[in-house]
Design a protein around this motif. Sequence first.
Motif, short mmCIF file in Angstrom:
data_model
loop_
_atom_site.label_atom_id
_atom_site.label_comp_id
_atom_site.label_asym_id
_atom_site.label_seq_id
_atom_site.Cartn_x
_atom_site.Cartn_y
_atom_site.Cartn_z
N ALA A 180 19.60 -29.78 -8.79
CA ALA A 180 20.12 -29.13 -7.59
C ALA A 180 19.05 -28.80 -6.56
CB ALA A 180 20.85 -27.85 -7.98
N VAL A 181 17.82 -28.53 -6.98
CA VAL A 181 16.80 -28.04 -6.06
C VAL A 181 16.56 -28.96 -4.86
CG1 VAL A 181 14.29 -27.69 -5.86
CG2 VAL A 181 15.60 -26.45 -7.59
N PRO A 182 16.46 -30.29 -5.02
CA PRO A 182 16.25 -31.13 -3.82
C PRO A 182 17.38 -30.99 -2.80
CG PRO A 182 15.77 -32.36 -5.82
CD PRO A 182 16.42 -31.09 -6.26
N VAL A 183 18.60 -30.85 -3.28
CA VAL A 183 19.74 -30.68 -2.38
C VAL A 183 19.65 -29.33 -1.68
CG1 VAL A 183 22.26 -30.61 -2.22
CG2 VAL A 183 21.16 -32.11 -3.88
N VAL B 44 31.44 -26.17 -6.54
CA VAL B 44 31.02 -27.49 -7.03
C VAL B 44 32.19 -28.03 -7.84
CG1 VAL B 44 29.38 -28.75 -8.46
CG2 VAL B 44 28.59 -26.81 -7.07
N ARG B 45 32.85 -29.03 -7.31
CA ARG B 45 34.09 -29.53 -7.92
C ARG B 45 33.86 -30.82 -8.70
NH1 ARG B 45 38.37 -26.75 -5.67
NH2 ARG B 45 38.00 -25.73 -3.63
N GLY B 46 34.69 -31.00 -9.73
CA GLY B 46 34.73 -32.27 -10.44
C GLY B 46 33.72 -32.44 -11.54
N VAL B 47 33.05 -31.36 -11.97
CA VAL B 47 32.11 -31.44 -13.08
C VAL B 47 32.72 -30.67 -14.25
CG1 VAL B 47 29.77 -31.01 -13.89
CG2 VAL B 47 30.18 -31.51 -11.47
N ASP B 48 33.16 -31.39 -15.27
CA ASP B 48 33.85 -30.77 -16.40
C ASP B 48 32.98 -29.68 -17.05
OD1 ASP B 48 36.00 -32.39 -16.02
OD2 ASP B 48 35.48 -33.82 -17.60
N GLY B 49 33.59 -28.53 -17.28
CA GLY B 49 32.91 -27.45 -17.98
C GLY B 49 31.98 -26.61 -17.13
N VAL C 3 27.16 -27.09 3.93
CA VAL C 3 27.28 -26.49 2.60
C VAL C 3 28.26 -27.31 1.74
CG1 VAL C 3 28.07 -24.47 1.31
CG2 VAL C 3 26.64 -24.18 3.36
N LEU C 4 29.36 -27.72 2.34
CA LEU C 4 30.33 -28.55 1.62
C LEU C 4 29.69 -29.87 1.18
CD1 LEU C 4 33.45 -27.91 3.86
CD2 LEU C 4 33.28 -27.34 1.43
N ALA C 5 28.91 -30.47 2.05
CA ALA C 5 28.24 -31.73 1.71
C ALA C 5 27.22 -31.52 0.58
CB ALA C 5 27.55 -32.31 2.95
N ALA C 6 26.52 -30.38 0.63
CA ALA C 6 25.54 -30.09 -0.42
C ALA C 6 26.23 -29.86 -1.76
CB ALA C 6 24.72 -28.86 -0.03
N ALA C 7 27.35 -29.15 -1.75
CA ALA C 7 28.10 -28.92 -2.99
C ALA C 7 28.58 -30.25 -3.57
CB ALA C 7 29.27 -27.99 -2.73
N LYS C 8 29.03 -31.14 -2.71
CA LYS C 8 29.49 -32.46 -3.16
C LYS C 8 28.34 -33.27 -3.74
CE LYS C 8 32.03 -36.55 -1.59
NZ LYS C 8 32.72 -37.19 -0.45
#
Length: 212
Positions: A84-87, A172-177, A200-205
Amino acid sequence: MTAETSQTLDRGLRVLRVLAEAPEGLTVTELSQQMAVNRTVVYRLISTLEQHALVRRDSRGRLFVGLGVLHLASAVQPLLRDLAVPVLRSLAEAIGCTAHLTVADGDEALALAVVEPTWTDFHVAYRIGSRHPLTSGAAGKAIGLLGATDTAAYAVTSGELQSGAHGLAAPVRGVDGLRASVGIVTLDGTIDEQLVAPRVLAAAKEVALRLR
């Protein structure tokens, strides 16, 4: 050609998943029924998982996910942070606000990764490991959007965790668990949602794509 798999391992992982979705615990009989597996097989699975502290049994004989799972989960946090850090760095530098990845830990929001912008005169200092209720702050409220009927794409808050601080976060959507959000926090007046929200939405994606 179908890949060869281990039925026993598959069943053991299913035990953990079923128990994780049963906060009140299950008896061996209930677990056997939910898995459609013979009680004798379930007993053997539970016995093995108990030896590794992955399943525990309370005084009533009800089964729960064991504390051994926490040791496994703790090894995942550095991986999440590194991915996540680079994003977050790109997000922080682009808008001049402190960016963060926050994950749900029980009923609390845990700041797992934080990146501060390098070019601003002042910004919010946000400590990695800080916690707050999921019901407060943009990060926690964004996590609450996961699986909710609310159609909001992101959460915005003002002064809920710190006087004068404003936050915007997206789940953060679509990552199981994984129950997490990516967001920013600033002390510089109100947030320009038209500018900040898309980033922010683009970063979360992007974080979600990196974790799949």
